[in-house]
Design an enzyme around this catalytic site. Structure first.
Site, PDB file in Angstrom:
ATOM      1  CB  SER A 173     -43.840 -36.641  42.024  1.00  0.00           C
ATOM      2  OG  SER A 173     -45.172 -37.093  41.942  1.00  0.00           O
TER       3      SER A 173
ATOM      4  CD  GLU B  32      -2.984  -0.936   0.094  1.00  0.00           C
ATOM      5  OE1 GLU B  32      -3.376   0.211  -0.199  1.00  0.00           O
ATOM      6  OE2 GLU B  32      -3.359  -1.963  -0.509  1.00  0.00           O
TER       7      GLU B  32
END
Length: 801
Positions: free
Chosen positions: A470, A90
């Site tokens: 239960s 770049e």
């Protein structure tokens, strides 16, 4: 000579005037464009959106949440090789120019003419930072001027390293990745320090145009661009020619990281964490705040939990027959491409989608769904296999030829040690949940909220309100033990009528429709006696039972009616597991948690679950002081001796009661089954000394599981399968006995003292001064406790209820 002098003076004057005019024009342009330039100084306080990461308890990455996938790295943490790649690609003069590179601009112009006038990039890294942070991507003279001006300002304000740091963390590199750290992880599954020359060069090739250099769709262009970057790295002296040649010869080797909670079958867990983070901090901090979350998940236990639950759901479902394929595609032509378009469940590994290609009486040939390579690309490789008639027999009364036809899309599972052979599978209609928790801390080690998170995100562990049946009874009996009853107290197991106050009479019944007369409190739990439970709850008073249910967190505000004593109220698997944990840990209140610790983006801890205090831990050194002690200020919800008594009774559920299917584990376990009316829901909640587990099975739209369905038949085996794996390498510890408990040998049927030779004798835990008497007196005649003989009803401590 005078004329020549005048001419040169004129030229000089003209040039000076033109220069001054040019300078004035340039100054005006700079002044004009500078008026609306954004404030570049704000970059000093820049906090980019950063990915929030959720880790399991062992540090394994579990999930990521982000709008932009970014992991911020300071420049000191970025390796020189990667920096060299980006500078070569770049801006090779980055550390030399002042923000704009005349050489780069000239080079771009020359290349532009050479390419027929196509625009070539000449922007420096500083200019790209200016554009990416402050300007739009439009191609115009105005934008270029502003970009250059901002670049000069950035160079005068920030160091080169800071500008490069901003650039390498901000750039978009495709597939939702921002910055080099996220790209390295998601393209190669590596940290930036592990990248090779070729890999670093490819990442440096991407800022130009990520989609143009797609690693699969545009592989040749991607390799050419990568090799261009490698050549520039050689030219700039960052790597040798030999290393460059080796790197150029490497394939692209991009393997997209498929990070998903599904890797650990933890979709439900991760989503629950995400919801909690969003509620606690808001969506902006969740998706942009860069939080580091250490969850409580144990990956191994999570996998065991997912398998145990899914096996239990599949067992129930397959026994009810094959329902048929849900989709069809043409079995001819390129069936792989068509099958790849079918959306399957991704979190039920090792199951795979397949299409039936041909069927005979003995087998069905199938084609397997091709793998997805990432970026929407489907593998061109085609795999086939067979479903044998024998392996399809799990579905009763359905011959293979009548069950399948060519074109059917079905799920298959590979048969272990039989290459190319598969078992026919179908997604079960029944659902359920399982939660595994540390009973001492409330840390949730595993959570599965259904068969498949892909199929339904509804979490049946935390969101489904169901009757526990239960499995609620232990809290009624724990209330009794905490208020004067003993395990040997006698309660009548006989029909009872309850006036509802509206002219109706409620007549509860036992599951088997039978009554057995006087029984010990212990037997009421072990045999899950409804009549005993209702009678006991009536004697205690339902407001007291409701208070204990609230203490344990089963219900927030339980309706104080007797039907609730049988588990008629609705609660969740998570609440029930936490409540049982408080029994297992001796009565300490716990807060269930999915999260151990949360740190912000800077590493500061902003949440910690463990609130215990350790003052001595802060000592600077060792000076023969006592070892540090954790100060536990958690509330006690029940007396530890009462808690131990109900734990001992629930051990009997496994040894002699409704969950004997668990005896084969040969482990110290306690728990309770729960089956609701018409068997619409089945539960088992239980624990070892250090691990509590809750299991629920039922349909999302409640309906009976069958006339004879019980929790011991369907829910307890899920608990068994999980505990078998979870405790495989753990010592068989005993439940901790609190001080004050005294063990007395009693007859299990009568609750009276008995001799060591009584085959029905058990060691029963009693609080001080509550043990059965040494002898009984009947009308002046003394009798000693022993054998199977019994004292009259009511003679044992606690009386008749």
């Amino acid at each position: 000579m005078r004329m020549i002098a005048r001419f040169f003076a004129f030229l000089f004057g003209t040039a000076t005037l033109v220069g001054l005019l040019g300078a004035a024009v340039a100054g005006y342009v700079i002044w004009n464009y500078s008026q609306d330039l954004p404030d570049h100084a704000q970059l000093a306080k820049y906090e980019p959106p950063v990915t929030t990461r959720v880790h399991a308890a062992d540090g394994t990455l579990l999930a990521e949440y982000a709008r932009e996938r970014r992991l911020y790295l300071p420049i000191q943490a970025i390796p020189k090789l990667l920096i060299a790649a980006y500078l070569s690609a770049e801006d090779k003069n980055f550390y030399k120019h002042g923000g704009v590179d005349p050489e780069g601009i000239a080079r771009a112009l020359v290349r532009g003419r050479a390419s027929g006038g196509r625009q070539q990039g000449g922007s420096t890294i500083t200019q790209q930072v200016a554009k990416n942070f402050f300007l739009s991507p439009e191609q115009s003279i105005d934008r270029k001027i502003k970009e250059a001006l901002l670049a000069f300002r950035l160079e005068s304000t920030f160091s080169k390293d800071k500008i490069l740091e901003l650039y390498l963390n901000q750039i978009y590199l495709g597939f939702g990745n921002y910055g080099v750290a996220a790209a390295a992880l998601n393209y190669y599954g590596k940290s930036v320090h592990e990248l090779t020359i070729a890999e670093a060069a490819y990442l440096a090739a991407l800022p130009k145009a990520p989609s143009t250099y797609h690693p699969i769709n545009n592989r040749d262009a991607a390799i050419n661009r990568r090799n261009y970057v490698i050549d520039r790295m050689v030219d700039n002296g960052y790597i040798s020619k030999e290393d460059g040649a080796t790197a150029r010869a490497e394939p692209l080797n991009v393997t997209f990281r498929q990070l998903s909670p599904n890797s650990y079958a933890a979709g439900f867990f991760a989503e629950e964490v995400r919801r909690e983070l969003a509620e606690r901090y808001g969506s902006k901090k969740l998706y942009e705040g860069g939080l580091s979350v250490r969850s409580t998940l144990d990956p191994k236990l999570q996998i065991y939990a997912r398998k145990a639950l899914s096996d239990g759901l599949v067992r129930f479902d397959e026994a009810r027959g094959w329902r048929g394929a849900t989709e069809k595609i043409p079995p001819s032509g390129d069936w792989g491409a068509q099958l790849a378009e079918v959306q399957g469940l991704t979190d039920i590994d090792p199951w795979r989608l397949a299409v039936v290609l041909a069927v005979t009486d003995s087998e069905a040939q199938v084609g397997l769904q091709p793998a997805k390579l990432g970026g929407g690309v489907v593998d061109r490789k085609r795999e086939t296999g067979v479903i044998t008639a024998e392996s399809a027999k799990v579905f009763p009364r359905k011959p293979l030829r009548s069950a399948l036809t060519p074109g059917d899309v079905v799920y298959v599972e590979p048969i272990k040690d039989r290459e190319g052979q598969y078992r026919l599978r179908q997604v079960p209609e029944i659902s359920g949940a399982i939660v595994a928790m540390d009973p001492h801390t409330g840390r949730i080690k595993a959570m599965v909220g259904g068969f498949s998170f892909d199929k339904s995100e509804f979490n049946r562990a935390t969101q489904a309100l169901r009757q526990p049946g239960s499995s609620f009874k232990p809290f009624v009996y724990a209330t009794a033990l905490d208020n004067g009853y003993t395990p040997s107290s006698i309660i009548l197991d006989e029909p009872i009528e309850i006036d509802q106050g509206n002219g109706e009479v409620w007549r509860p019944d036992n599951y088997d429709g039978k009554s057995t007369g006087p029984r010990t409190l212990r037997q009421g739990i072990e045999r899950s006696k409804n009549l005993m439970t209702v009678r006991l709850a009536r004697d205690l008073g339902m407001p007291l039972v409701a208070e204990y249910a609230k203490r344990f967190g089963v219900y927030d505000d339980m309706l104080p009616v007797l039907a609730m004593s049988l588990g008629a109220g609705e609660t969740t698997v998570l609440r029930m597991t936490a409540a049982y944990s408080m029994l297992a840990n001796g009565g300490r209140r716990i807060r269930p948690t999915l999260i151990d610790r949360i740190q912000d983006r800077w590493g500061a801890t902003i949440f910690k679950h463990d609130e215990r205090v350790c003052k001595e831990c802060l000592s600077e050194g060792w000076h023969d002081q006592d070892e540090p002690r954790l100060i536990d200020k958690r509330e006690r919800v029940i007396d530890p001796m009462s808690a131990y008594q109900i734990v001992s009774i629930m051990q009997g559920v496994i040894q002699r009661g409704t969950a004997t299917v668990l005896r084969s584990l040969n482990r110290t376990l306690a728990g309770k089954t729960g089956t609701t009316n018409d068997a619409k829901d089945v539960w088992f909640v239980g624990f070892s000394p250090d691990l509590a587990v809750g299991v629920y099975l039922g349909f999302d739209k409640p309906k009976s599981l069958g006339n004879s369905a019980t929790a011991g038949q369907y829910a307890a085996p899920v608990f068994r399968d999980f505990m078998k794996e979870a405790l495989a390498d753990k010592p068989n510890l005993q439940f901790r006995v609190p001080p004050g408990i005294k063990f007395i040998r009693v007859n299990a049927a009568t609750g009276q003292r008995t001799s060591a030779g009584d085959p029905n004798g058990i060691l029963e835990p009693f609080k001080p001064n509550t043990a059965p008497p040494e002898s009984y007196s009947f009308g002046g005649t003394a009798a000693s406790g022993g054998g199977g003989g019994g004292a009259p009803i009511g003679a044992t401590t606690g009386g008749l209820y």
